[in-house]
Design an enzyme around this catalytic site. Sequence first.
Site, short mmCIF file in Angstrom:
data_model
loop_
_atom_site.label_atom_id
_atom_site.label_comp_id
_atom_site.label_asym_id
_atom_site.label_seq_id
_atom_site.Cartn_x
_atom_site.Cartn_y
_atom_site.Cartn_z
CG HIS A 17 26.89 93.43 91.78
ND1 HIS A 17 27.63 93.14 90.66
CD2 HIS A 17 27.35 92.60 92.76
CE1 HIS A 17 28.50 92.18 90.93
NE2 HIS A 17 28.34 91.83 92.20
NE ARG A 90 25.28 85.24 94.04
CZ ARG A 90 26.50 85.24 93.50
NH1 ARG A 90 26.66 85.62 92.26
NH2 ARG A 90 27.54 84.87 94.20
#
Length: 157
Positions: A17, A90
């Site tokens: 993050h 991702r």
Amino acid sequence: MRRCVCPGSFDPVTNGHLDVIERASRLYDEVTVGVLVNATKTSLFEVGERIEMLREATADLGNVVVDSFEGLLVDYCRDRDIPVVVKGLRAVSDFDYELQMSQMNNRLTGLETLFVATNPEYSFLSSSLVKDVAKWGGDVTGLVPEPVRLRFATRLQ
Ligand code: PNS
């Protein structure tokens, strides 16, 4: 001023993050990290703690503010004049759901989404995996910011 939001549950914030937040902070004048308050979802950390950890982890980024929101992301963004969401992708597995959300958000109010490809160093990383590793005594050094690692150490001892 060019503004964006990085929304999420952040239970807790991971280095993946943080990488996205840092990159957004280089692209936009102001980045709001929006922590979703979701009363129906069980979380390890209270919203207040998640915000505190995010503030500690982003303290060196002068243009990042941390806030919480309830309800629709599009309403939060409209009220604050934020036109863009920045999200990390991702892997292909993230893509379907993220695409749906970005298309729904765009349909609702015209909110745009900018996807950044997650640093491959963190492509396997998620808050839930990190919680599981920490719960069973695994080492999360390098996976989460230091304030989070320290909280795990006290929380799960
Ligand atoms: O970290 P998460 O849980 O994957 O983040 C998901 C989040 C918070 C970005 C998403 O659930 C969201 O925006 N929730 C707010 C409610 C909302 O706007 N729902 C409609 C999405 S199209």
